[in-house]
Write a protein that holds these residues in place. Structure first.
Motif, PDB file in Angstrom:
ATOM      1  N   VAL A 138      55.691 -20.591  30.854  1.00  0.00           N
ATOM      2  CA  VAL A 138      56.432 -21.380  29.869  1.00  0.00           C
ATOM      3  C   VAL A 138      56.691 -20.511  28.630  1.00  0.00           C
ATOM      4  N   PRO A 139      57.956 -20.349  28.250  1.00  0.00           N
ATOM      5  CA  PRO A 139      58.258 -19.532  27.072  1.00  0.00           C
ATOM      6  C   PRO A 139      57.580 -20.066  25.806  1.00  0.00           C
ATOM      7  N   ASN A 140      57.042 -19.157  25.022  1.00  0.00           N
ATOM      8  CA  ASN A 140      56.389 -19.428  23.732  1.00  0.00           C
ATOM      9  C   ASN A 140      55.125 -20.275  23.832  1.00  0.00           C
ATOM     10  N   TYR A 141      54.605 -20.467  25.036  1.00  0.00           N
ATOM     11  CA  TYR A 141      53.340 -21.197  25.179  1.00  0.00           C
ATOM     12  C   TYR A 141      52.209 -20.311  24.660  1.00  0.00           C
ATOM     13  N   LYS A 142      51.318 -20.893  23.882  1.00  0.00           N
ATOM     14  CA  LYS A 142      50.150 -20.183  23.364  1.00  0.00           C
ATOM     15  C   LYS A 142      48.908 -20.731  24.049  1.00  0.00           C
ATOM     16  N   ARG A 143      48.127 -19.822  24.594  1.00  0.00           N
ATOM     17  CA  ARG A 143      46.937 -20.213  25.331  1.00  0.00           C
ATOM     18  C   ARG A 143      45.920 -20.862  24.393  1.00  0.00           C
ATOM     19  N   THR A 144      45.075 -21.676  24.979  1.00  0.00           N
ATOM     20  CA  THR A 144      44.005 -22.340  24.257  1.00  0.00           C
ATOM     21  C   THR A 144      42.679 -21.746  24.714  1.00  0.00           C
ATOM     22  N   VAL A 145      41.759 -21.617  23.781  1.00  0.00           N
ATOM     23  CA  VAL A 145      40.409 -21.162  24.101  1.00  0.00           C
ATOM     24  C   VAL A 145      39.423 -22.209  23.592  1.00  0.00           C
ATOM     25  N   VAL A 146      38.223 -22.169  24.133  1.00  0.00           N
ATOM     26  CA  VAL A 146      37.174 -23.108  23.730  1.00  0.00           C
ATOM     27  C   VAL A 146      36.197 -22.375  22.828  1.00  0.00           C
ATOM     28  N   ASN A 147      35.907 -22.970  21.682  1.00  0.00           N
ATOM     29  CA  ASN A 147      34.955 -22.408  20.742  1.00  0.00           C
ATOM     30  C   ASN A 147      33.737 -23.329  20.707  1.00  0.00           C
ATOM     31  N   PHE A 148      32.638 -22.877  21.245  1.00  0.00           N
ATOM     32  CA  PHE A 148      31.423 -23.686  21.234  1.00  0.00           C
ATOM     33  C   PHE A 148      30.176 -22.831  21.073  1.00  0.00           C
ATOM     34  N   GLU A 149      30.024 -21.825  21.918  1.00  0.00           N
ATOM     35  CA  GLU A 149      28.776 -21.069  21.958  1.00  0.00           C
ATOM     36  C   GLU A 149      28.462 -20.372  20.641  1.00  0.00           C
ATOM     37  N   SER A 150      29.479 -19.801  19.989  1.00  0.00           N
ATOM     38  CA  SER A 150      29.217 -19.097  18.736  1.00  0.00           C
ATOM     39  C   SER A 150      28.764 -20.066  17.642  1.00  0.00           C
ATOM     40  N   GLU A 151      29.375 -21.255  17.604  1.00  0.00           N
ATOM     41  CA  GLU A 151      28.961 -22.261  16.621  1.00  0.00           C
ATOM     42  C   GLU A 151      27.560 -22.794  16.925  1.00  0.00           C
ATOM     43  N   LEU A 152      27.264 -22.976  18.206  1.00  0.00           N
ATOM     44  CA  LEU A 152      25.930 -23.424  18.600  1.00  0.00           C
ATOM     45  C   LEU A 152      24.885 -22.382  18.209  1.00  0.00           C
ATOM     46  N   LYS A 153      25.204 -21.122  18.431  1.00  0.00           N
ATOM     47  CA  LYS A 153      24.288 -20.042  18.069  1.00  0.00           C
ATOM     48  C   LYS A 153      24.027 -20.042  16.570  1.00  0.00           C
ATOM     49  N   ARG A 154      25.075 -20.195  15.762  1.00  0.00           N
ATOM     50  CA  ARG A 154      24.893 -20.249  14.302  1.00  0.00           C
ATOM     51  C   ARG A 154      24.010 -21.414  13.886  1.00  0.00           C
ATOM     52  N   ALA A 155      24.216 -22.559  14.519  1.00  0.00           N
ATOM     53  CA  ALA A 155      23.410 -23.735  14.179  1.00  0.00           C
ATOM     54  C   ALA A 155      21.948 -23.521  14.550  1.00  0.00           C
ATOM     55  N   LEU A 156      21.703 -22.946  15.717  1.00  0.00           N
ATOM     56  CA  LEU A 156      20.320 -22.693  16.137  1.00  0.00           C
ATOM     57  C   LEU A 156      19.650 -21.650  15.255  1.00  0.00           C
ATOM     58  N   GLU A 157      20.402 -20.639  14.843  1.00  0.00           N
ATOM     59  CA  GLU A 157      19.840 -19.617  13.964  1.00  0.00           C
ATOM     60  C   GLU A 157      19.547 -20.163  12.573  1.00  0.00           C
ATOM     61  N   SER A 158      20.328 -21.145  12.127  1.00  0.00           N
ATOM     62  CA  SER A 158      20.116 -21.697  10.783  1.00  0.00           C
ATOM     63  C   SER A 158      18.790 -22.439  10.676  1.00  0.00           C
ATOM     64  N   GLU A 159      18.230 -22.852  11.824  1.00  0.00           N
ATOM     65  CA  GLU A 159      16.949 -23.552  11.797  1.00  0.00           C
ATOM     66  C   GLU A 159      15.819 -22.645  11.323  1.00  0.00           C
ATOM     67  N   ASN A 160      15.980 -21.343  11.516  1.00  0.00           N
ATOM     68  CA  ASN A 160      14.927 -20.396  11.146  1.00  0.00           C
ATOM     69  C   ASN A 160      15.288 -19.520   9.956  1.00  0.00           C
ATOM     70  N   GLN A 161      16.415 -19.739   9.345  1.00  0.00           N
ATOM     71  CA  GLN A 161      16.859 -18.882   8.253  1.00  0.00           C
ATOM     72  C   GLN A 161      16.858 -19.649   6.943  1.00  0.00           C
ATOM     73  N   ARG A 162      15.814 -19.529   6.225  1.00  0.00           N
ATOM     74  CA  ARG A 162      15.763 -20.092   4.883  1.00  0.00           C
ATOM     75  C   ARG A 162      15.964 -18.949   3.900  1.00  0.00           C
ATOM     76  N   PRO A 163      16.662 -19.193   2.808  1.00  0.00           N
ATOM     77  CA  PRO A 163      16.857 -18.116   1.835  1.00  0.00           C
ATOM     78  C   PRO A 163      15.538 -17.759   1.151  1.00  0.00           C
ATOM     79  N   ALA A 164      15.468 -16.548   0.640  1.00  0.00           N
ATOM     80  CA  ALA A 164      14.259 -16.106  -0.067  1.00  0.00           C
ATOM     81  C   ALA A 164      13.999 -16.983  -1.285  1.00  0.00           C
ATOM     82  N   LEU A 165      15.059 -17.438  -1.905  1.00  0.00           N
ATOM     83  CA  LEU A 165      14.933 -18.302  -3.076  1.00  0.00           C
ATOM     84  C   LEU A 165      15.763 -19.550  -2.841  1.00  0.00           C
ATOM     85  N   GLU A 166      15.085 -20.657  -2.579  1.00  0.00           N
ATOM     86  CA  GLU A 166      15.795 -21.916  -2.369  1.00  0.00           C
ATOM     87  C   GLU A 166      15.838 -22.657  -3.693  1.00  0.00           C
ATOM     88  N   LEU A 167      17.028 -22.989  -4.133  1.00  0.00           N
ATOM     89  CA  LEU A 167      17.205 -23.610  -5.441  1.00  0.00           C
ATOM     90  C   LEU A 167      16.822 -25.086  -5.413  1.00  0.00           C
TER      91      LEU A 167
END
Length: 137
Positions: free
Chosen positions: A34-63
């Motif tokens: 199909v002319p000018n069709y733009k493919r679609t991709v699924v974004n999930f794993e990278s966001e899930l990884k960020r969310a899981l990593e945020s559980e263990n990442q507290r800043p050195a100084l929490e305000l």
């Protein structure tokens, strides 16, 4: 939430993402000419990884917030809030007609997606087999 429930929930979410990805890949392949069709991709794993990593990442100084209107400098993300997103790929072009679907790449992604779905299903079956073994024991 216990480890078993969390593992099963993560596997279930990953399998859901793979199901959506299968539909997206099929749609991309169906529109490969199909002319000018733009493919679609699924974004999930990278966001899930960020969310899981945020559980263990507290800043050195929490305000300290003295008012609810103050912005926190850290907010832990709950992995259960991560949504499966479909994203249009406007950055590339594969054909001269403006279409960016590479059928060979889509077939490779479909194979990879099926293999990961199978792996997740086997991991979930293993988790339940472990529970069954404990209950029989």
């Amino acid at each position: 939430m216990n480890t078993f429930a969390r593992t099963i929930d993560l596997l279930h979410r990953a399998m859901d993402a793979n199901t959506v990805r299968r539909q997206v890949i099929a749609n991309n392949l169906a529109n490969a000419d199909v002319p000018n069709y733009k493919r679609t991709v699924v974004n999930f794993e990278s966001e899930l990884k960020r969310a899981l990593e945020s559980e263990n990442q507290r800043p050195a100084l929490e305000l300290t917030r003295t008012n609810d209107k103050h912005f926190p400098n850290f907010k832990e993300r709950d992995y259960r809030d991560v949504q499966i997103r479909r994203v249009l790929d406007y950055t590339s072009t594969y054909n001269n007609n403006g279409n960016n679907v590479d059928p060979e790449q889509e077939f490779m992604l479909a194979t990879q997606n099926q293999m990961s779905y199978t792996l997740f299903a086997q991991a979930a079956a293993f988790e339940f087999a472990q529970i069954n073994q404990v209950l029989r024991g």
